[in-house]
Design a protein around this motif. Sequence first.
Motif, PDB file in Angstrom:
ATOM      1  N   LEU A   1       0.832  -1.194   0.000  1.00  0.00           N
ATOM      2  CA  LEU A   1       0.000   0.000   0.000  1.00  0.00           C
ATOM      3  C   LEU A   1       0.867   1.246   0.000  1.00  0.00           C
ATOM      4  CD1 LEU A   1      -2.770  -0.989   2.516  1.00  0.00           C
ATOM      5  CD2 LEU A   1      -3.124  -0.332   0.160  1.00  0.00           C
TER       6      LEU A   1
ATOM      7  N   ILE B   1      -5.514   9.005   1.472  1.00  0.00           N
ATOM      8  CA  ILE B   1      -6.014   7.677   1.134  1.00  0.00           C
ATOM      9  C   ILE B   1      -4.851   6.723   0.978  1.00  0.00           C
ATOM     10  CG2 ILE B   1      -7.211   6.317  -0.640  1.00  0.00           C
ATOM     11  CD1 ILE B   1      -8.923   8.784  -1.202  1.00  0.00           C
ATOM     12  N   LYS B   2      -5.019   5.510   1.481  1.00  0.00           N
ATOM     13  CA  LYS B   2      -4.025   4.481   1.207  1.00  0.00           C
ATOM     14  C   LYS B   2      -4.599   3.541   0.163  1.00  0.00           C
ATOM     15  CE  LYS B   2      -5.113   1.563   5.175  1.00  0.00           C
ATOM     16  NZ  LYS B   2      -4.608   0.760   6.255  1.00  0.00           N
ATOM     17  N   ALA B   3      -3.756   3.213  -0.814  1.00  0.00           N
ATOM     18  CA  ALA B   3      -4.178   2.372  -1.934  1.00  0.00           C
ATOM     19  C   ALA B   3      -2.945   1.725  -2.546  1.00  0.00           C
ATOM     20  CB  ALA B   3      -4.916   3.215  -2.978  1.00  0.00           C
ATOM     21  N   TYR B   4      -3.163   0.780  -3.438  1.00  0.00           N
ATOM     22  CA  TYR B   4      -2.057   0.079  -4.081  1.00  0.00           C
ATOM     23  C   TYR B   4      -1.468   0.841  -5.261  1.00  0.00           C
ATOM     24  CZ  TYR B   4      -3.388  -3.819  -1.157  1.00  0.00           C
ATOM     25  OH  TYR B   4      -3.667  -4.606  -0.063  1.00  0.00           O
TER      26      TYR B   4
ATOM     27  N   GLU C   1      -5.916   3.654  -8.391  1.00  0.00           N
ATOM     28  CA  GLU C   1      -6.874   3.112  -7.438  1.00  0.00           C
ATOM     29  C   GLU C   1      -7.269   4.173  -6.408  1.00  0.00           C
ATOM     30  OE1 GLU C   1      -7.371  -1.040  -5.096  1.00  0.00           O
ATOM     31  OE2 GLU C   1      -5.437  -0.039  -4.813  1.00  0.00           O
ATOM     32  N   ALA C   2      -6.318   4.968  -5.961  1.00  0.00           N
ATOM     33  CA  ALA C   2      -6.599   6.033  -4.999  1.00  0.00           C
ATOM     34  C   ALA C   2      -7.534   7.075  -5.607  1.00  0.00           C
ATOM     35  CB  ALA C   2      -5.303   6.686  -4.532  1.00  0.00           C
TER      36      ALA C   2
ATOM     37  N   TYR D   1     -11.020   5.630  -5.844  1.00  0.00           N
ATOM     38  CA  TYR D   1     -11.610   5.563  -4.503  1.00  0.00           C
ATOM     39  C   TYR D   1     -12.050   6.954  -4.044  1.00  0.00           C
ATOM     40  CZ  TYR D   1     -12.356   3.543   0.115  1.00  0.00           C
ATOM     41  OH  TYR D   1     -12.916   3.099   1.282  1.00  0.00           O
TER      42      TYR D   1
ATOM     43  N   GLU E   1      -5.641  -2.639   3.460  1.00  0.00           N
ATOM     44  CA  GLU E   1      -6.979  -2.371   2.949  1.00  0.00           C
ATOM     45  C   GLU E   1      -7.013  -0.960   2.385  1.00  0.00           C
ATOM     46  OE1 GLU E   1     -11.320  -1.699   4.922  1.00  0.00           O
ATOM     47  OE2 GLU E   1     -10.156  -3.388   5.646  1.00  0.00           O
ATOM     48  N   VAL E   2      -7.580  -0.814   1.206  1.00  0.00           N
ATOM     49  CA  VAL E   2      -7.726   0.510   0.611  1.00  0.00           C
ATOM     50  C   VAL E   2      -8.779   1.258   1.418  1.00  0.00           C
ATOM     51  CG1 VAL E   2      -8.415   1.775  -1.457  1.00  0.00           C
ATOM     52  CG2 VAL E   2      -7.095  -0.344  -1.673  1.00  0.00           C
ATOM     53  N   GLU E   3      -8.413   2.444   1.892  1.00  0.00           N
ATOM     54  CA  GLU E   3      -9.366   3.211   2.685  1.00  0.00           C
ATOM     55  C   GLU E   3      -8.924   4.657   2.836  1.00  0.00           C
ATOM     56  OE1 GLU E   3      -9.667   2.186   6.870  1.00  0.00           O
ATOM     57  OE2 GLU E   3      -7.640   1.384   6.815  1.00  0.00           O
TER      58      GLU E   3
END
Length: 77
Positions: free
Chosen positions: A3, A16-19, A23-24, A27, A67-69
């Motif tokens: 992440l 935001i944390k994302a891969y 994706e960020a 989201y 986890e993306v969030e």
Amino acid sequence: MTLKFYEFTGEYYALIKAYSKEEAVEYYQENVCDTNSPVIQVTMQYAWQKFKPSLGEVTIEDFVENEVEILLIDPNL
């Protein structure tokens, strides 16, 4: 896959944390605001420094969970 952390500084702030950046952005547009917003990748240390004051009920485990969030969001939302 690890992440990464992305900071959005447009109309509505979000961390935001994302891969991936894509994706960020997706989201952000689905969960915060559907407009384009300036976004930069930030270090984990930077993200932690921003996130730490808001801990409250959230723990470091939540911060590093795979986890993306959204970690932080504009309080005006």
